[in-house]
Design a protein around this motif. Sequence first.
Motif, PDB file in Angstrom:
ATOM      1  N   UNK A  70     -51.216  13.517   6.942  1.00 55.67           N
ATOM      2  CA  UNK A  70     -49.734  12.593   7.123  1.00 55.67           C
ATOM      3  C   UNK A  70     -49.868  11.237   6.240  1.00 55.67           C
ATOM      4  N   UNK A  71     -51.064  10.406   6.391  1.00 54.99           N
ATOM      5  CA  UNK A  71     -50.998   9.125   5.629  1.00 54.99           C
ATOM      6  C   UNK A  71     -50.984   9.489   4.117  1.00 54.99           C
ATOM      7  N   UNK A  72     -51.572  10.683   3.851  1.00 54.31           N
ATOM      8  CA  UNK A  72     -51.530  11.068   2.357  1.00 54.31           C
ATOM      9  C   UNK A  72     -50.211  11.322   1.704  1.00 54.31           C
ATOM     10  N   UNK A  73     -49.224  11.779   2.499  1.00 53.92           N
ATOM     11  CA  UNK A  73     -47.909  12.060   2.275  1.00 53.92           C
ATOM     12  C   UNK A  73     -46.852  10.877   2.081  1.00 53.92           C
ATOM     13  N   UNK A  74     -47.437   9.907   3.031  1.00 49.77           N
ATOM     14  CA  UNK A  74     -46.727   8.696   3.024  1.00 49.77           C
ATOM     15  C   UNK A  74     -46.919   7.958   1.702  1.00 49.77           C
ATOM     16  N   UNK A  75     -48.232   7.697   1.551  1.00 45.19           N
ATOM     17  CA  UNK A  75     -48.688   6.848   0.306  1.00 45.19           C
ATOM     18  C   UNK A  75     -48.338   7.545  -1.133  1.00 45.19           C
ATOM     19  N   UNK A  76     -48.461   8.981  -1.098  1.00 40.17           N
ATOM     20  CA  UNK A  76     -47.900   9.900  -2.244  1.00 40.17           C
ATOM     21  C   UNK A  76     -46.490   9.453  -2.478  1.00 40.17           C
ATOM     22  N   UNK A  77     -45.691   9.682  -1.341  1.00 43.58           N
ATOM     23  CA  UNK A  77     -44.181   9.469  -1.660  1.00 43.58           C
ATOM     24  C   UNK A  77     -43.907   8.122  -2.125  1.00 43.58           C
ATOM     25  N   UNK A  78     -44.520   7.008  -1.766  1.00 40.64           N
ATOM     26  CA  UNK A  78     -44.043   5.654  -2.100  1.00 40.64           C
ATOM     27  C   UNK A  78     -44.686   5.683  -3.546  1.00 40.64           C
ATOM     28  N   UNK A  79     -45.856   6.004  -4.057  1.00 45.32           N
ATOM     29  CA  UNK A  79     -46.368   5.864  -5.306  1.00 45.32           C
ATOM     30  C   UNK A  79     -45.370   6.569  -6.149  1.00 45.32           C
ATOM     31  N   UNK A  80     -44.729   7.726  -5.838  1.00 40.82           N
ATOM     32  CA  UNK A  80     -43.836   8.456  -6.658  1.00 40.82           C
ATOM     33  C   UNK A  80     -42.412   8.156  -6.417  1.00 40.82           C
ATOM     34  N   UNK A  81     -41.999   7.101  -5.742  1.00 37.87           N
ATOM     35  CA  UNK A  81     -40.606   6.616  -5.402  1.00 37.87           C
ATOM     36  C   UNK A  81     -39.925   7.760  -4.820  1.00 37.87           C
ATOM     37  N   UNK A  82     -40.358   8.416  -4.048  1.00 38.18           N
ATOM     38  CA  UNK A  82     -39.647   9.448  -3.341  1.00 38.18           C
ATOM     39  C   UNK A  82     -39.476   9.044  -1.802  1.00 38.18           C
ATOM     40  N   UNK A  83     -38.600   9.405  -1.218  1.00 43.33           N
ATOM     41  CA  UNK A  83     -38.542   9.537   0.420  1.00 43.33           C
ATOM     42  C   UNK A  83     -39.601   9.859   0.959  1.00 43.33           C
TER      43      UNK A  83
END
Length: 373
Positions: free
Chosen positions: A337-350
């Motif tokens: 779950x944390x991986x999904x959060x940080x990846x989304x923010x890095x990629x400027x995605x929701x």
Amino acid sequence: MTDGSSSRSSSRIPGRGGRRGARGGGRRRRRATAVVAWSAAVLVLLGGSGLGYVYVKLDGNLRGIDIDRILGRDRPADVDNGSEDILVLGSDSRAGANAVYGDDGGGARSDTAMIIHVYPGHRKASVVSVPRDTLIDRPDCAGPGGGTVPGERLAMFNTAYEVGGAACAVKTVETMSGIRMDHYIEVDFTGFKRLVDELGGVRITTTRPIDDAKSHLTLAPGTHTLDGEQALGLVRTRKSVGDGSDLGRIELQQAFVKALIEQVGRIGLFSSPKKLYDLADTATRAITPDSRLDSVKELIGFAGGLKEIDTRNLRMITLPVTYDPADPNRVLPIPAGAEQVWTALKQDKPIPASATKDSAGDPGEAAGTVVGD
């Protein structure tokens, strides 16, 4: 982590635990200062228009922290694509006027941390709350008196601020997420209460009764306008909502900050020069920013670029966590779950809904107890 690296060390701690009941063995230290962090988010999001005419007088209220100098080059890459990442922190120091809320047991700690990601275009933002009891790998940090404070595995997140101050808190967040923080804002406990009072209170609606002896707050279902003291009581509340945990309290805080932002838009700041000045004076006394935001002129430029963000474009979550099987008073990041959060923010995605699917914090039993009016 070297400058320019895109690697990350988030969610390195394994382990999953079941949800627990009401948290036992709570400390005497009250967690009212969690809302202090929320008030900084409001200052960031409400925009700085109108403060310029008094900025010279108000500059004296601000004292910045040179995070960039302390951390040096051992940081994630500084991405310049129009997005911004801000760490907002509330400390629980009981120094000065804060002493009325009790002895802090020696030294200040961070109560609640929010990572605010502003997307390119500055019309939307995501907020990730990090529970203070999250067990993380704390990196080596510069000590407040010089030297180095050794890192620690399975350390509570809020110990970073305790042992190394603001810079260590920033470094810990950057180590967890792999995302460089562009700014840091810390908010004072008592300053938040005064800010709410200067706004004339904050209107909320409770969908069920709140009666919490620990936070000294009793609210029947219905609409209420909370003054500063009541607002602090609300965000201290945990025993009478949800499962009685800090995770439920974060959900109350997330609802309250949205109501607070709505109140700012409702009161009409320009109707009274005195009201505007008093609010600006209280707000600038309440915060300690990084050294790139330590003048009102800089704050105006920074916040003015964020004024298009409102509650409809603000997504708030809690870092995906699970209760620690070895200690139900602690939580562990859920790696996937944390991986999904940080990846989304890095990629400027929701942030995808799947990131918090099995989290102990989203959604919880406390969700829906407080809504904006």
